[in-house]
Design a protein around this motif. Structure first.
Motif, mmCIF file in Angstrom:
data_model
loop_
_atom_site.group_PDB
_atom_site.id
_atom_site.type_symbol
_atom_site.label_atom_id
_atom_site.label_comp_id
_atom_site.label_asym_id
_atom_site.label_seq_id
_atom_site.Cartn_x
_atom_site.Cartn_y
_atom_site.Cartn_z
ATOM 1 N N LYS A 116 -7.315 4.746 -43.521
ATOM 2 C CA LYS A 116 -7.297 4.292 -42.132
ATOM 3 C C LYS A 116 -5.967 3.596 -41.809
ATOM 4 O O LYS A 116 -5.365 3.842 -40.777
ATOM 5 N N GLY A 117 -5.524 2.754 -42.741
ATOM 6 C CA GLY A 117 -4.271 2.042 -42.552
ATOM 7 C C GLY A 117 -4.359 0.974 -41.471
ATOM 8 O O GLY A 117 -5.348 0.871 -40.750
ATOM 9 N N ASP A 118 -3.323 0.175 -41.401
ATOM 10 C CA ASP A 118 -3.219 -0.862 -40.385
ATOM 11 C C ASP A 118 -1.737 -0.964 -40.028
ATOM 12 O O ASP A 118 -0.955 -1.552 -40.776
ATOM 13 N N PRO A 119 -1.350 -0.361 -38.903
ATOM 14 C CA PRO A 119 0.069 -0.342 -38.553
ATOM 15 C C PRO A 119 0.700 -1.725 -38.518
ATOM 16 O O PRO A 119 1.848 -1.903 -38.898
ATOM 17 N N ARG A 120 -0.100 -2.729 -38.098
ATOM 18 C CA ARG A 120 0.451 -4.083 -38.039
ATOM 19 C C ARG A 120 0.723 -4.608 -39.444
ATOM 20 O O ARG A 120 1.761 -5.206 -39.705
ATOM 21 N N ALA A 121 -0.243 -4.348 -40.353
ATOM 22 C CA ALA A 121 -0.060 -4.794 -41.746
ATOM 23 C C ALA A 121 1.120 -4.062 -42.373
ATOM 24 O O ALA A 121 1.884 -4.648 -43.143
ATOM 25 N N ASP A 122 1.252 -2.767 -42.039
ATOM 26 C CA ASP A 122 2.375 -2.000 -42.599
ATOM 27 C C ASP A 122 3.713 -2.558 -42.138
ATOM 28 O O ASP A 122 4.699 -2.533 -42.878
ATOM 29 N N ARG A 123 3.749 -3.080 -40.919
ATOM 30 C CA ARG A 123 5.011 -3.563 -40.358
ATOM 31 C C ARG A 123 5.474 -4.875 -40.985
ATOM 32 O O ARG A 123 6.664 -5.183 -40.949
ATOM 33 N N VAL A 124 4.544 -5.658 -41.505
ATOM 34 C CA VAL A 124 4.960 -6.969 -42.007
ATOM 35 C C VAL A 124 5.818 -6.858 -43.265
ATOM 36 O O VAL A 124 6.560 -7.771 -43.590
ATOM 37 N N VAL A 125 5.692 -5.717 -43.968
ATOM 38 C CA VAL A 125 6.559 -5.513 -45.130
ATOM 39 C C VAL A 125 7.764 -4.698 -44.669
ATOM 40 O O VAL A 125 7.601 -3.611 -44.134
ATOM 41 N N ALA A 135 10.202 -3.662 -55.508
ATOM 42 C CA ALA A 135 9.936 -3.902 -54.076
ATOM 43 C C ALA A 135 9.285 -5.275 -53.874
ATOM 44 O O ALA A 135 9.638 -6.003 -52.944
ATOM 45 N N LEU A 136 8.376 -5.640 -54.761
ATOM 46 C CA LEU A 136 7.697 -6.931 -54.634
ATOM 47 C C LEU A 136 8.677 -8.086 -54.862
ATOM 48 O O LEU A 136 8.642 -9.089 -54.151
ATOM 49 N N ALA A 137 9.580 -7.886 -55.857
ATOM 50 C CA ALA A 137 10.571 -8.936 -56.125
ATOM 51 C C ALA A 137 11.522 -9.079 -54.942
ATOM 52 O O ALA A 137 11.864 -10.197 -54.537
ATOM 53 N N ALA A 138 11.914 -7.930 -54.368
ATOM 54 C CA ALA A 138 12.842 -7.969 -53.222
ATOM 55 C C ALA A 138 12.178 -8.611 -52.006
ATOM 56 O O ALA A 138 12.863 -9.127 -51.126
ATOM 57 N N ASN A 139 10.854 -8.564 -51.959
ATOM 58 C CA ASN A 139 10.135 -9.105 -50.801
ATOM 59 C C ASN A 139 9.395 -10.396 -51.135
ATOM 60 O O ASN A 139 8.411 -10.736 -50.475
ATOM 61 N N ALA A 140 9.895 -11.104 -52.147
ATOM 62 C CA ALA A 140 9.220 -12.345 -52.558
ATOM 63 C C ALA A 140 9.120 -13.329 -51.385
ATOM 64 O O ALA A 140 8.092 -13.989 -51.201
#
Lengths: 225, 308
Positions: free
Chosen positions: B20-29, B207-212
Motif C-alpha cells: 500500500k505504501g505511504d507517500p508521506r512516510a516515503d518522503r521523510v527519508v 543509507a541508515l548511517a547517512a540518514n542518522a
C-alpha cells in the motif's frame, strides 16, 4: 506531568548531574539557567528521554521512565514539544512539511489540518516561507519554525533549549511572547537559557520560576532573578 | 487464535503496508544516492546469475533423469571374433537373446550404423568392412527387465567372443556427476541469495548511517520504530524487486539466445528451460524482494536500537 526525583546522570564515570528534583506541573513556567556546560541540555534530554538517568526516578505523565518502551517513548514525545538549540530539521522538506512532521509520523494527514497549519504559520510569522527549505531560513525563522513544529500536536509540555541563542533582542522578545501565550493556554513551559535579560523580561509577563544548575545540582536562582 | 495464525496475520499486515505504501512516510527519508543504484544493480546482477544457476540445475536434472531412465533400459553386446566366426557368433548371441525373458528387442548394428558411431573419431571415410571392428548388438529391455548375470554366463558359455555391457559401469558416474551438478546449481542459488542479502544489508546500513540525523529527528518528533523502518524497507524492497525483474528477464533472454542442442550438439548446449520450466525463474524477483525486505528490516531495527 514531568517529575524528576533525585535524578543523576553520569557519562563515562563522570557525574554531570546529581540529585536533581523537579516537577513540571500543568501551566507552570520554568527557566533553567547556568553557565555553558553546566548540564542544561542534559537535563532537558532527561525530561523527554533522549537520555536515561543513571540514578533517581523520572516519571512522565504518571509512568516511571523505566517502564516505558520504545513505542511508549514515541507516544509520549507527541505530548512534549521540544525546541532544540540547533533546531534539527529535515533539510530536504519544505518548512510547512517540517512543521507538520509530528502530525505525519502520528498518522494524522497534514491535509486534514491545513487550516490549523495555516494559522500556526501566521502565528509564528512564516506564511511567506512555507515552501522554503530549512537551509534557506534565517536564524530567527528557524527558531520560530522549530517552535511551530514543537506545538503543532498541541503538547502538554514545551521544552526549549536556548531558543533565542541565535536571535537578536527584538526577535528574542517575539519568541518569548509566543511562549508566554502558550503558557497562558495551560501549557507547561521549561526554557533552558543563559540569557539573564530574557529571564528578567519574561518575569514581567509571567510568573516564572527560575532554577540554576550549580555544581551539578539544581538550585533556586538568586534574588537578582 | 493460534500463535501461527497471529504470526500469519502480522506478516500479512506487514506485506500489505509495504504494498500500500505511504507517500508521506516515503518522503521523510531523503533520496539515498548511490545506495539506490547499488541495490538496483546488485539485485539485477544476482537475479541474472540466479537464472543461470536455475537453468544449470534444471538442465542437469533433466540430463541425470534421462541417463538414469533411458540408458537403464538398454544394454550392448560386443562380439570380437575372427572374421570367419563373426557371423556365426552374432547369430548365436541373437538366438540366446531371443530366448531370454525380459529382452524386448535385440538387433545387430548395421555397418552404416557402426560407421556412424566411429565417425566422430576416425572421419567419414572409414572402411568398416576391411577393418577388424567388433560387431555390436543393441539390446532393449522389456519393462520387467532381464537377469543380467544369467545372460552374461550363458553368453560366456556359448559365444566366446561376446562381452556383455549393461552400461552400469559408466552410467553410474555420469548420473552421479549430473546429480552433483544439479546440487551445485541449488547451492549457487542459495549463495546468490545470501550474497544478495549481504549486499542489500550493506547498502541499507550505508543509507541508515547517512540518514542518522533524519532518523534522530523522526524519533524526537514521536515517530515509532516501525514507521521509520518501513520508509527504508519499502524503498529497498521496491528497488530490489525492480532490479531483480530486469535481471531475471535479461537472464531468460540470454538463456533463450543460447544455441540449441540441435544446432550444435554437446553437453552444455542443453542448458536452458523446457516447457513449463520457463516459469521457474519467475519467483526470483519475489525472492529478491523478500530478501531485501528482511535484510533492510533487520538493518533498520539494529540501527534504531542506537537511537533513543
Amino acid at each position: 506531568m514531568i517529575e524528576l526525583r533525585g535524578v543523576g546522570y553520569s557519562y563515562s564515570g563522570d557525574a554531570l548531574l546529581s540529585d536533581i528534583s523537579l516537577t513540571l506541573a500543568p501551566g507552570s513556567f520554568h527557566f533553567l539557567t547556568g553557565p555553558s556546560g553546566a548540564g542544561k541540555t542534559t537535563l532537558l534530554k532527561l525530561c523527554y528521554l533522549e537520555l536515561k538517568s543513571t540514578s533517581g526516578q523520572v516519571t512522565l505523565f504518571g509512568r516511571p521512565a523505566q517502564e516505558i518502551g520504545r513505542d511508549g517513548i514515541a507516544r509520549i514525545r507527541r505530548r512534549i514539544g521540544v525546541v532544540h538549540q540547533d533546531c534539527r530539521f529535515l533539510d530536504h522538506l519544505p518548512v510547512l512539511d517540517n512543521i507538520a512532521l509530528p502530525l505525519t509520523v502520528a498518522g494524522h494527514p497534514p491535509e486534514a489540518h491545513r487550516e490549523e497549519l495555516g494559522e500556526l504559520l501566521a502565528w509564528v510569522g512564516l506564511e511567506a516561507r512555507a515552501r522554503a527549505l530549512p537551509p534557506e531560513l534565517s536564524g530567527g525563522e528557524r527558531q520560530r519554525a522549530a517552535l511551530a513544529r514543537a506545538i503543532v500536536m498541541s503538547p502538554d509540555v514545551i521544552l526549549a533549549d536556548e531558543p533565542t541563542g541565535n536571535l537578536d533582542w527584538e526577535m528574542s522578545l517575539r519568541l518569548l511572547t509566543l511562549l508566554t501565550e502558550l503558557n497562558r493556554l495551560g501549557k507547561s513551559v521549561l526554557i533552558a537559557t543563559h540569557d539573564l535579560n530574557l529571564i528578567r523580561q519574561a518575569k514581567t509577563q509571567v510568573a516564572a520560576r527560575v532554577l540554576r544548575i550549580r555544581n551539578r545540582h539544581l538550585v533556586a536562582a538568586g534574588a537578582d532573578l | 487464535m493460534t500463535r501461527l495464525t497471529r504470526r500469519a496475520q502480522r506478516l500479512w499486515r506487514l506485506v500489505w503496508a509495504l504494498i500500500k505504501g505511504d507517500p508521506r512516510a516515503d518522503r521523510v527519508v531523503p533520496p539515498t544516492g548511490f545506495t539506490a543504484w547499488l541495490t538496483l544493480f546488485t539485485a539485477g546482477a544476482m537475479a541474472f546469475l540466479a537464472v543461470f544457476a536455475l537453468a544449470l540445475s534444471l538442465a542437469t536434472g533433466r540430463l541425470a533423469d534421462r541417463w538414469a531412465s533411458e540408458l537403464a533400459q538398454s544394454a550392448t553386446i560386443r562380439i570380437s571374433a575372427p572374421a570367419e566366426q563373426m557371423e556365426r557368433q552374432t547369430e548365436a548371441a541373437l538366438r540366446i537373446l531371443s530366448q531370454t525373458p525380459g529382452v524386448a528387442e535385440a538387433r545387430a548394428l548395421s555397418p552404416d550404423e557402426q560407421r556412424a558411431l566411429l565417425e566422430p573419431w576416425f572421419g567419414a571415410d572409414l572402411p568398416v568392412d576391411s577393418l577388424p571392428i567388433p560387431q555390436l548388438i543393441e539390446v532393449i529391455e522389456a519393462r520387467r527387465g532381464f537377469a543380467a548375470e544369467g545372460l552374461r554366463l550363458r553368453l560366456r558359455a556359448e559365444v566366446p567372443g561376446a562381452v556383455f555391457d549393461d552400461h552400469t559401469r559408466w552410467r553410474r558416474p555420469l548420473v552421479r556427476a549430473a546429480g552433483r551438478l544439479r546440487s551445485l546449481g541449488w547451492v549457487s542459488i542459495a549463495l546468490i541469495t545470501l550474497t544478495t542479502a549481504a549486499m542489500i544489508t550493506l547498502a541499507a546500513n550505508a543509507a541508515l548511517a547517512a540518514n542518522a540525523q533524519v532518523i534522530g529527528v523522526l524519533r524526537l518528533v514521536g515517530a515509532r520504530d516501525t514507521y521509520i523502518a518501513r520508509a527504508f524497507v519499502r524503498r529497498f524492497t521496491i528497488r530490489a524487486l525492480t532490479g531483480a525483474v530486469a535481471g531475471t528477464l535479461a537472464g531468460m533472454a540470454a538463456i533463450w539466445a543460447l544455441p540449441s542442442a540441435e544446432e550444435a550438439s554437446g553437453f552444455l548446449t542443453g542448458l536452458g528451460f523446457a516447457g513449463a520450466g520457463w516459469l521457474a525463474p519467475l519467483p526470483i524477483p519475489l525472492l529478491a524482494g523478500g530478501v531485501a525486505f528482511w535484510a533492510t528490516r533487520g538493518a533498520a531495527f539494529r540501527a534504531l536500537k542506537d537511537v533513543t
